[in-house]
Design a protein around this motif. Structure first.
Motif, PDB file in Angstrom:
ATOM      1  N   ARG B  67       0.843  -1.183   0.000  1.00 17.21           N
ATOM      2  CA  ARG B  67       0.000   0.000   0.000  1.00 17.21           C
ATOM      3  C   ARG B  67       0.883   1.240   0.000  1.00 17.21           C
ATOM      4  O   ARG B  67       1.822   1.333   0.776  1.00 17.21           O
ATOM      5  CB  ARG B  67      -0.880  -0.015   1.251  1.00 17.21           C
ATOM      6  N   VAL B  68       0.586   2.142  -0.900  1.00 19.93           N
ATOM      7  CA  VAL B  68       1.382   3.356  -1.013  1.00 19.93           C
ATOM      8  C   VAL B  68       0.458   4.574  -1.099  1.00 19.93           C
ATOM      9  O   VAL B  68      -0.737   4.437  -1.349  1.00 19.93           O
ATOM     10  CB  VAL B  68       2.279   3.340  -2.279  1.00 19.93           C
ATOM     11  N   ARG B  69       1.044   5.738  -0.896  1.00 18.46           N
ATOM     12  CA  ARG B  69       0.309   6.973  -1.179  1.00 18.46           C
ATOM     13  C   ARG B  69       1.222   7.931  -1.918  1.00 18.46           C
ATOM     14  O   ARG B  69       2.420   8.017  -1.623  1.00 18.46           O
ATOM     15  CB  ARG B  69      -0.225   7.603   0.088  1.00 18.46           C
ATOM     16  N   THR B  70       0.646   8.600  -2.885  1.00 15.26           N
ATOM     17  CA  THR B  70       1.438   9.544  -3.655  1.00 15.26           C
ATOM     18  C   THR B  70       0.548  10.655  -4.191  1.00 15.26           C
ATOM     19  O   THR B  70      -0.681  10.556  -4.136  1.00 15.26           O
ATOM     20  CB  THR B  70       2.186   8.829  -4.804  1.00 15.26           C
ATOM     21  N   VAL B  71       1.191  11.695  -4.678  1.00 17.22           N
ATOM     22  CA  VAL B  71       0.445  12.785  -5.308  1.00 17.22           C
ATOM     23  C   VAL B  71       0.880  12.865  -6.760  1.00 17.22           C
ATOM     24  O   VAL B  71       2.072  12.783  -7.059  1.00 17.22           O
ATOM     25  CB  VAL B  71       0.719  14.127  -4.594  1.00 17.22           C
ATOM     26  N   VAL B  72      -0.093  12.973  -7.674  1.00 15.22           N
ATOM     27  CA  VAL B  72       0.257  13.173  -9.086  1.00 15.22           C
ATOM     28  C   VAL B  72      -0.434  14.423  -9.614  1.00 15.22           C
ATOM     29  O   VAL B  72      -1.499  14.817  -9.139  1.00 15.22           O
ATOM     30  CB  VAL B  72      -0.123  11.968  -9.991  1.00 15.22           C
ATOM     31  N   GLN B  73       0.229  15.018 -10.590  1.00 15.85           N
ATOM     32  CA  GLN B  73      -0.388  16.115 -11.324  1.00 15.85           C
ATOM     33  C   GLN B  73      -1.067  15.482 -12.529  1.00 15.85           C
ATOM     34  O   GLN B  73      -0.416  14.791 -13.328  1.00 15.85           O
ATOM     35  CB  GLN B  73       0.690  17.111 -11.766  1.00 15.85           C
ATOM     36  N   VAL B  74      -2.368  15.676 -12.637  1.00 16.31           N
ATOM     37  CA  VAL B  74      -3.122  14.976 -13.679  1.00 16.31           C
ATOM     38  C   VAL B  74      -2.728  15.488 -15.070  1.00 16.31           C
ATOM     39  O   VAL B  74      -2.735  16.685 -15.331  1.00 16.31           O
ATOM     40  CB  VAL B  74      -4.645  15.160 -13.452  1.00 16.31           C
ATOM     41  N   VAL B  75      -2.336  14.550 -15.932  1.00 20.09           N
ATOM     42  CA  VAL B  75      -1.987  14.904 -17.317  1.00 20.09           C
ATOM     43  C   VAL B  75      -3.146  14.528 -18.233  1.00 20.09           C
ATOM     44  O   VAL B  75      -3.571  15.285 -19.092  1.00 20.09           O
ATOM     45  CB  VAL B  75      -0.689  14.189 -17.749  1.00 20.09           C
ATOM     46  N   GLN B  76      -3.679  13.325 -17.989  1.00 22.12           N
ATOM     47  CA  GLN B  76      -4.752  12.833 -18.840  1.00 22.12           C
ATOM     48  C   GLN B  76      -5.654  11.935 -18.007  1.00 22.12           C
ATOM     49  O   GLN B  76      -5.174  11.120 -17.216  1.00 22.12           O
ATOM     50  CB  GLN B  76      -4.126  12.031 -19.987  1.00 22.12           C
ATOM     51  N   SER B  77      -6.965  12.105 -18.153  1.00 22.86           N
ATOM     52  CA  SER B  77      -7.884  11.306 -17.355  1.00 22.86           C
ATOM     53  C   SER B  77      -8.902  10.627 -18.251  1.00 22.86           C
ATOM     54  O   SER B  77      -9.647  11.276 -18.971  1.00 22.86           O
ATOM     55  CB  SER B  77      -8.598  12.213 -16.344  1.00 22.86           C
ATOM     56  N   ASP B  78      -8.891   9.274 -18.238  1.00 21.01           N
ATOM     57  CA  ASP B  78      -9.919   8.514 -18.943  1.00 21.01           C
ATOM     58  C   ASP B  78     -10.917   8.038 -17.897  1.00 21.01           C
ATOM     59  O   ASP B  78     -10.787   8.360 -16.733  1.00 21.01           O
ATOM     60  CB  ASP B  78      -9.288   7.317 -19.670  1.00 21.01           C
ATOM     61  N   GLY B  79     -11.874   7.243 -18.328  1.00 21.34           N
ATOM     62  CA  GLY B  79     -12.878   6.766 -17.391  1.00 21.34           C
ATOM     63  C   GLY B  79     -12.312   5.906 -16.278  1.00 21.34           C
ATOM     64  O   GLY B  79     -12.758   5.989 -15.135  1.00 21.34           O
ATOM     65  N   ASP B  80     -11.316   5.069 -16.599  1.00 17.46           N
ATOM     66  CA  ASP B  80     -10.858   4.116 -15.595  1.00 17.46           C
ATOM     67  C   ASP B  80      -9.367   4.214 -15.282  1.00 17.46           C
ATOM     68  O   ASP B  80      -8.811   3.333 -14.648  1.00 17.46           O
ATOM     69  CB  ASP B  80     -11.221   2.690 -16.030  1.00 17.46           C
ATOM     70  N   LYS B  81      -8.726   5.269 -15.745  1.00 23.39           N
ATOM     71  CA  LYS B  81      -7.349   5.487 -15.305  1.00 23.39           C
ATOM     72  C   LYS B  81      -6.933   6.946 -15.491  1.00 23.39           C
ATOM     73  O   LYS B  81      -7.542   7.697 -16.256  1.00 23.39           O
ATOM     74  CB  LYS B  81      -6.373   4.548 -16.022  1.00 23.39           C
ATOM     75  N   VAL B  82      -5.915   7.314 -14.736  1.00 17.19           N
ATOM     76  CA  VAL B  82      -5.369   8.656 -14.832  1.00 17.19           C
ATOM     77  C   VAL B  82      -3.882   8.540 -15.121  1.00 17.19           C
ATOM     78  O   VAL B  82      -3.191   7.739 -14.492  1.00 17.19           O
ATOM     79  CB  VAL B  82      -5.590   9.453 -13.518  1.00 17.19           C
ATOM     80  N   ILE B  83      -3.428   9.300 -16.121  1.00 15.27           N
ATOM     81  CA  ILE B  83      -1.987   9.372 -16.341  1.00 15.27           C
ATOM     82  C   ILE B  83      -1.528  10.681 -15.721  1.00 15.27           C
ATOM     83  O   ILE B  83      -2.112  11.740 -15.979  1.00 15.27           O
ATOM     84  CB  ILE B  83      -1.646   9.308 -17.846  1.00 15.27           C
ATOM     85  N   GLY B  84      -0.536  10.572 -14.850  1.00 15.81           N
ATOM     86  CA  GLY B  84      -0.124  11.764 -14.131  1.00 15.81           C
ATOM     87  C   GLY B  84       1.372  11.895 -14.043  1.00 15.81           C
ATOM     88  O   GLY B  84       2.119  10.963 -14.369  1.00 15.81           O
ATOM     89  N   LYS B  85       1.772  13.092 -13.594  1.00 17.50           N
ATOM     90  CA  LYS B  85       3.198  13.352 -13.402  1.00 17.50           C
ATOM     91  C   LYS B  85       3.466  13.270 -11.899  1.00 17.50           C
ATOM     92  O   LYS B  85       2.792  13.917 -11.099  1.00 17.50           O
ATOM     93  CB  LYS B  85       3.545  14.746 -13.937  1.00 17.50           C
ATOM     94  N   SER B  86       4.468  12.451 -11.531  1.00 13.51           N
ATOM     95  CA  SER B  86       4.788  12.277 -10.117  1.00 13.51           C
ATOM     96  C   SER B  86       5.514  13.513  -9.596  1.00 13.51           C
ATOM     97  O   SER B  86       5.889  14.391 -10.367  1.00 13.51           O
ATOM     98  CB  SER B  86       5.677  11.045  -9.944  1.00 13.51           C
ATOM     99  N   THR B  87       5.712  13.560  -8.267  1.00 15.34           N
ATOM    100  CA  THR B  87       6.389  14.726  -7.675  1.00 15.34           C
ATOM    101  C   THR B  87       7.852  14.791  -8.106  1.00 15.34           C
ATOM    102  O   THR B  87       8.464  15.842  -8.039  1.00 15.34           O
ATOM    103  CB  THR B  87       6.287  14.708  -6.138  1.00 15.34           C
ATOM    104  N   ASP B  88       8.425  13.650  -8.532  1.00 15.98           N
ATOM    105  CA  ASP B  88       9.783  13.685  -9.077  1.00 15.98           C
ATOM    106  C   ASP B  88       9.762  13.660 -10.616  1.00 15.98           C
ATOM    107  O   ASP B  88      10.714  13.225 -11.264  1.00 15.98           O
ATOM    108  CB  ASP B  88      10.672  12.576  -8.492  1.00 15.98           C
ATOM    109  N   GLU B  89       8.633  14.132 -11.171  1.00 15.28           N
ATOM    110  CA  GLU B  89       8.517  14.404 -12.599  1.00 15.28           C
ATOM    111  C   GLU B  89       8.683  13.205 -13.519  1.00 15.28           C
ATOM    112  O   GLU B  89       9.303  13.295 -14.576  1.00 15.28           O
ATOM    113  CB  GLU B  89       9.483  15.529 -13.012  1.00 15.28           C
ATOM    114  N   LYS B  90       8.134  12.067 -13.083  1.00 19.71           N
ATOM    115  CA  LYS B  90       8.081  10.897 -13.956  1.00 19.71           C
ATOM    116  C   LYS B  90       6.601  10.605 -14.241  1.00 19.71           C
ATOM    117  O   LYS B  90       5.724  11.103 -13.541  1.00 19.71           O
ATOM    118  CB  LYS B  90       8.714   9.686 -13.259  1.00 19.71           C
ATOM    119  N   GLN B  91       6.388   9.744 -15.209  1.00 17.17           N
ATOM    120  CA  GLN B  91       4.994   9.410 -15.521  1.00 17.17           C
ATOM    121  C   GLN B  91       4.503   8.242 -14.680  1.00 17.17           C
ATOM    122  O   GLN B  91       5.197   7.236 -14.551  1.00 17.17           O
ATOM    123  CB  GLN B  91       4.864   9.081 -17.001  1.00 17.17           C
TER     124      GLN B  91
END
Lengths: 280, 151
Positions: B67-91
């Motif tokens: 179990r983990v927790r993280t924050v992402v900056q949303v780049v793209q959001s579909d119905g069942d997944k989100v592609i985001g940028k991590s706090t260390d700027e990876k996808q």
């Protein structure tokens, strides 16, 4: 073996105290510490649930948790609230801060308490301030403030706080330990030559902390600590210090007065010649 | 198959026992009730067994399956997944059903299912302004020298 059956009886569970005023007076009378120490133990300490779960509980069942060697009474948590249940006199809930879960209770005596508890719902990030309490070997938080987190930077900030306070308290403890150690062997530093003095400078005078000696004071002390200065029976003349260190003689006088009051130097044949007390 | 049961005497933890499932019938009803109660007490006490570790993309790799927790900056959001940028700027890919509306920054608690993706359990909108650098620094501290305060 079945003695445990009663412990979830609501009346029994909450009759055992928890109203803040009585808790506070109890804490005050329990400790026979000086007022300053007592105040220290009542500061609000940011913690993780993991730290609380590992807290060492000394003696009685109600107070006295030790974390990083510090008495813990009032704590601050930031986490997600859930299992909120409203009852006649209190609201119970669980806070999950990502490191663990802790049972919390909030007494609702006045309208303001009710209002504050209405503002938070399950799944919401909250900041909780409360009094940590042991009850039948379990730890609980008697919350006196539960507020929703509206700026989410507060989460990272809280955990940075947790780390800072942990580092601060554990370093403080280490320092106390080391000054205790050096108090045990006070003479070893004095008998060693220059190199030894420098290496042990910070431990040599546990009460004074050599870190506080800076600028001209430090230069004068260093000069007087040199083996050649120490070897001279009369000590070193103030004028010599002024010339060698290229510092005005008033500054030298000021420095000497301050070092003298600290017990680090003393005058010898007259008020112009000084020696370091490190010579023994 | 067995389970570990923690026994409490007068509320204080005294010992734990191993209960074989197939031999459960050997216990009398009061004993079983006691065991169940002991289990409940244990669960109600602080549960630190399933922490959500602070991660960025770099530390996610060390926690696959947990179990983990993280924050992402949303780049793209579909119905069942989100592609985001991590706090260390990876996808990073976050699977699950994101809330609607979704703010710029979103916190996800879930299981790290691969080195670059998380199966989300909980989503929290963190708003449109967030100091990701501070979050990333705290993340590094929580995985470094101060790990013992978190997991």
């Amino acid at each position: 073996m079945y003695g445990g059956n009663n412990q979830f009886d609501g009346n029994a569970a909450f009759a055992g105290g928890g109203f803040m005023p009585s808790q506070a007076t109890q804490t005050a009378s329990d400790h026979s510490f000086s007022p300053a120490k007592n105040r220290d133990s009542q500061t609000l300490i940011p913690l993780t649930v993991k730290q609380i779960s590992e807290a060492f509980q000394s003696s009685d069942d109600k107070t006295n948790f030790l974390i990083d060697g510090v008495d813990v009474n009032n704590v601050k948590l930031v986490g997600i609230l859930f299992n909120k249940a409203e009852r006649v006199t209190d609201v119970s809930f669980v806070v999950d801060d990502g490191t663990g879960r802790l049972d919390c209770f909030r007494w609702v005596n006045e309208a303001v308490d009710t209002k504050e508890m209405e503002a938070v719902t399950n799944g919401m990030y909250v900041r909780v301030h409360g009094h940590l309490k042991g009850f039948h070997g379990k730890k609980q938080l008697m919350a006196y403030s539960v507020r929703p987190v509206d700026d989410y930077n507060e989460i990272a900030s809280h955990f940075a706080d947790v780390i800072y306070v942990h580092s601060y308290n554990s370093r403080l403890r280490k320092q106390q330990d080391s000054s205790f150690m050096s108090a045990q062997v006070p003479n070893s530093a004095f008998n060693t030559p220059l190199k030894g003095y420098q290496a042990s400078a910070s431990n040599q005078f546990p009460g004074y902390s050599m870190d506080g000696i800076r600028g001209v004071d430090k230069m004068v002390l260093d000069y007087l600590q040199q083996p050649s200065s120490l070897a001279r029976e009369k000590g070193v003349h103030r004028n010599e210090l002024a010339q060698q260190l290229k510092v005005p003689s008033e500054k030298i006088l000021e420095a000497i007065e301050s070092l003298e009051s600290e017990g680090l130097v003393y005058s010898t044949i007259d008020e112009f010649h000084y020696k370091s007390t490190a010579n023994g | 198959m067995y389970m570990i049961v923690y026994l409490y005497d007068g509320g204080k933890f005294c010992r734990h026992i191993r209960v074989e499932f197939f031999s459960f019938l050997d216990y009398s009803l009061p004993q079983i009730l006691f065991i169940v109660e002991a289990l409940i007490i244990h669960w109600q006490d602080m549960d630190t067994s399933n922490p959500a570790v602070f991660v960025n993309a770099e530390f996610l790799k060390e926690h696959v399956g947990r179990r983990v927790r993280t924050v992402v900056q949303v780049v793209q959001s579909d119905g069942d997944k989100v592609i985001g940028k991590s706090t260390d700027e990876k996808q990073l890919v976050v699977k699950g059903y994101p809330p609607n509306p979704l703010s710029t920054f979103v916190e996800v608690i879930g299981i790290a299912d691969t080195t670059q993706s998380i199966q989300a359990e909980t989503w929290t909108n963190f708003g449109d302004t967030l100091d990701v650098i501070s979050y990333d620094k705290v993340c590094r501290l929580a995985n470094g020298d101060h790990k013992h305060l978190f997991i």
